[in-house]
Write a protein that holds these residues in place. Structure first.
Motif, mmCIF file in Angstrom:
data_model
loop_
_atom_site.group_PDB
_atom_site.id
_atom_site.type_symbol
_atom_site.label_atom_id
_atom_site.label_comp_id
_atom_site.label_asym_id
_atom_site.label_seq_id
_atom_site.Cartn_x
_atom_site.Cartn_y
_atom_site.Cartn_z
ATOM 1 N N SER A 1 0.774 -1.470 0.109
ATOM 2 C CA SER A 1 -0.080 -0.087 0.075
ATOM 3 C C SER A 1 0.836 1.268 0.036
ATOM 4 N N ASP A 2 1.948 1.242 0.884
ATOM 5 C CA ASP A 2 2.790 2.393 0.566
ATOM 6 C C ASP A 2 3.433 2.603 -0.598
ATOM 7 N N VAL A 3 3.868 1.624 -1.313
ATOM 8 C CA VAL A 3 4.381 1.710 -2.541
ATOM 9 C C VAL A 3 3.648 2.207 -3.467
ATOM 10 N N LEU A 4 2.374 1.698 -3.552
ATOM 11 C CA LEU A 4 1.250 2.339 -4.377
ATOM 12 C C LEU A 4 0.968 3.632 -4.260
ATOM 13 N N ALA A 5 0.756 3.950 -2.709
ATOM 14 C CA ALA A 5 0.738 5.491 -2.708
ATOM 15 C C ALA A 5 1.653 6.327 -3.125
ATOM 16 N N GLU A 6 3.105 5.807 -3.250
ATOM 17 C CA GLU A 6 4.183 6.795 -3.894
ATOM 18 C C GLU A 6 4.182 6.906 -5.162
ATOM 19 N N MET A 7 3.579 5.491 -5.689
ATOM 20 C CA MET A 7 3.496 5.318 -7.351
ATOM 21 C C MET A 7 2.173 6.540 -7.631
ATOM 22 N N HIS A 8 1.151 6.521 -6.988
ATOM 23 C CA HIS A 8 0.167 7.454 -7.396
ATOM 24 C C HIS A 8 0.544 8.914 -7.085
ATOM 25 N N ALA A 9 1.493 9.070 -6.152
ATOM 26 C CA ALA A 9 2.023 10.376 -6.095
ATOM 27 C C ALA A 9 2.893 10.938 -7.285
ATOM 28 N N ARG B 1 3.572 18.106 -14.240
ATOM 29 C CA ARG B 1 4.186 18.430 -15.523
ATOM 30 C C ARG B 1 3.605 18.537 -16.549
ATOM 31 N N LEU B 2 2.574 17.606 -16.734
ATOM 32 C CA LEU B 2 1.767 17.470 -18.258
ATOM 33 C C LEU B 2 0.527 18.345 -18.265
ATOM 34 N N GLY B 3 -0.016 18.655 -17.141
ATOM 35 C CA GLY B 3 -1.297 19.586 -16.995
ATOM 36 C C GLY B 3 -2.502 18.732 -17.348
ATOM 37 N N TRP B 4 -2.474 17.618 -17.295
ATOM 38 C CA TRP B 4 -3.613 16.834 -17.514
ATOM 39 C C TRP B 4 -4.854 17.198 -16.638
ATOM 40 N N GLU B 5 -6.282 16.969 -17.241
ATOM 41 C CA GLU B 5 -7.239 17.133 -16.275
ATOM 42 C C GLU B 5 -7.634 15.757 -15.644
ATOM 43 N N VAL B 6 -6.880 15.562 -14.560
ATOM 44 C CA VAL B 6 -7.016 14.360 -13.928
ATOM 45 C C VAL B 6 -7.346 14.259 -12.247
ATOM 46 N N ASP B 7 -8.064 13.601 -12.003
ATOM 47 C CA ASP B 7 -8.456 13.475 -10.350
ATOM 48 C C ASP B 7 -7.143 13.361 -9.489
ATOM 49 N N VAL B 8 -6.920 14.176 -8.523
ATOM 50 C CA VAL B 8 -5.872 13.966 -7.562
ATOM 51 C C VAL B 8 -6.506 14.107 -6.022
ATOM 52 N N LYS B 9 -6.269 13.158 -5.326
ATOM 53 C CA LYS B 9 -6.740 13.136 -4.132
ATOM 54 C C LYS B 9 -5.456 12.724 -3.056
ATOM 55 N N ASN B 10 -5.528 13.933 -2.026
ATOM 56 C CA ASN B 10 -4.559 13.715 -1.088
ATOM 57 C C ASN B 10 -2.975 13.646 -1.685
ATOM 58 N N GLY B 11 -2.792 14.303 -2.774
ATOM 59 C CA GLY B 11 -1.510 14.325 -3.664
ATOM 60 C C GLY B 11 -1.290 13.090 -4.424
ATOM 61 N N MET B 12 -2.385 12.395 -4.552
ATOM 62 C CA MET B 12 -2.259 10.979 -5.395
ATOM 63 C C MET B 12 -3.352 11.205 -6.753
ATOM 64 N N ALA C 1 -4.685 5.380 3.670
ATOM 65 C CA ALA C 1 -5.915 6.002 3.299
ATOM 66 C C ALA C 1 -6.123 5.540 1.857
ATOM 67 N N LEU C 2 -5.290 4.850 1.073
ATOM 68 C CA LEU C 2 -5.447 4.360 -0.353
ATOM 69 C C LEU C 2 -6.656 3.753 -0.491
ATOM 70 N N GLU C 3 -6.821 2.776 0.082
ATOM 71 C CA GLU C 3 -7.975 1.921 -0.021
ATOM 72 C C GLU C 3 -9.405 2.789 -0.342
ATOM 73 N N SER C 4 -9.644 3.818 0.539
ATOM 74 C CA SER C 4 -10.667 4.757 0.250
ATOM 75 C C SER C 4 -10.703 5.397 -0.828
ATOM 76 N N ALA C 5 -9.455 5.877 -1.321
ATOM 77 C CA ALA C 5 -9.362 6.583 -2.409
ATOM 78 C C ALA C 5 -9.657 5.897 -3.673
ATOM 79 N N TYR C 6 -9.779 4.529 -3.483
ATOM 80 C CA TYR C 6 -10.206 3.476 -4.640
ATOM 81 C C TYR C 6 -11.626 3.352 -4.794
ATOM 82 N N ASP C 7 -12.432 4.085 -3.798
ATOM 83 C CA ASP C 7 -13.823 3.787 -3.671
ATOM 84 C C ASP C 7 -14.357 4.500 -4.805
ATOM 85 N N PHE C 8 -14.752 4.169 -5.869
ATOM 86 C CA PHE C 8 -15.272 4.459 -7.121
ATOM 87 C C PHE C 8 -16.361 3.825 -7.341
#
Length: 292
Positions: A14-22, A31-42, A228-235
């Protein structure tokens, strides 16, 4: 060093995934300015909630410096449900032996000016090798990816050129996007390895990857994010952009199952499924109630 994180070992990383999403947030939103969802820096989207495989590269310091997401095309995926305009009205490819590769990025800020195992080109090649070898071992024949012209040139230069494209290039925000096809072949993998000078096994065991990650100075910075990562996957389980499957989609899916059947029994079962689905979908709700 490559670690593949999927539904089987996600609880360990979970910590590795959090850094990956960051990293994805820094690259795609920053850097690219895409319109993407960022939650808690991820940066996390609805497709991350579908148990994809994440190919993650750790550098010598244990930092996440590259990643890619692999997702089966039999269900929701980005080309079918977000970038479908690229296909010019043609149905998306759907097969258990075709996977979609998305969210590829490397940490160019950290890797800028470095050499050998920590260079941008080396990490790019290592992620590609890890993705193709992992997919190949899973029985996948081809990968599709939505890329821009810059990535297309990078892939051609690194002996990883697409062998074909689907639909036509379309303007998506600031760049053009195209759907590229790559085969998961020994020849492709050998070419990337030769380009990067990578001869060794790129994969790390779960234990080695965790030990390297936990040895880094970042190890404690993402612990709360990992929790907090699992709750961020709550789509919503179905992407909001997803098209409802048409009769043509289901027909093509059944025909793919028929074509890939290895035995007469499998082929007969696929034919029966096609007939059954056709009957259900062409029968009106009222008629189905009467039949019941």
């Amino acid at each position: 060093m490559i670690i593949v994180i999927d539904a089987l070992n996600r609880h360990l990383f979970s910590d590795v995934l959090a850094e990956m999403h960051a990293l994805r947030a820094r690259v795609f939103a920053g850097r690219l300015g895409w319109e993407v969802d960022v939650k808690n820096g991820m940066e996390i989207d609805q497709f991350d909630a579908l148990n994809p495989a994440h190919v993650v590269c750790l550098d010598d310091d244990g930092d996440v410096v590259g990643c890619m997401r692999l997702l089966q095309t039999t269900g929701p995926h980005m080309l079918a449900d977000v970038f479908y305009n690229i296909l010019d009205g043609e149905p998306p490819l759907r097969s258990a032996r075709i996977w979609e590769a998305t969210r590829f990025c490397v940490d160019t800020e950290k890797l800028k000016g470095t050499t050998k195992n920590n260079s941008i080109s080396y990490v790019t090649s290592e992620v590609m090798i890890g993705a193709f070898e992992y997919a190949q071992q899973a029985g996948v024949l081809d990968a599709i990816a939505v890329i821009d012209p810059v990535m297309d040139r990078v892939m051609k230069r690194s002996r990883n050129a697409p062998y074909d494209y689907l639909g036509s290039a379309k303007q998506m925000g600031k760049v053009k996007a195209m759907a590229a096809l790559m085969d998961c072949s020994d020849e492709r993998i050998d070419g990337i390895r030769d380009f990067a000078g990578i001869t060794q096994n790129v994969f790390a065991s779960n234990e080695d990857a965790l030990a390297l990650f936990n040895s880094g100075v970042h190890a404690h910075t993402h612990q709360t994010a990992g929790i907090a990562l699992e709750s961020a996957y709550d789509f919503d389980p179905q992407p909001t952009e997803m098209r409802k499957p048409t009769l043509d989609d289901l027909r093509l899916y059944c025909e793919d199952q028929i074509a890939s059947a290895h035995t007469a029994a499998d082929k007969a079962a696929a034919h029966a499924l096609k007939l059954e689905l056709s009957g259900l979908l062409t029968t009106t709700p009222a008629a189905r109630r009467c039949d019941a």
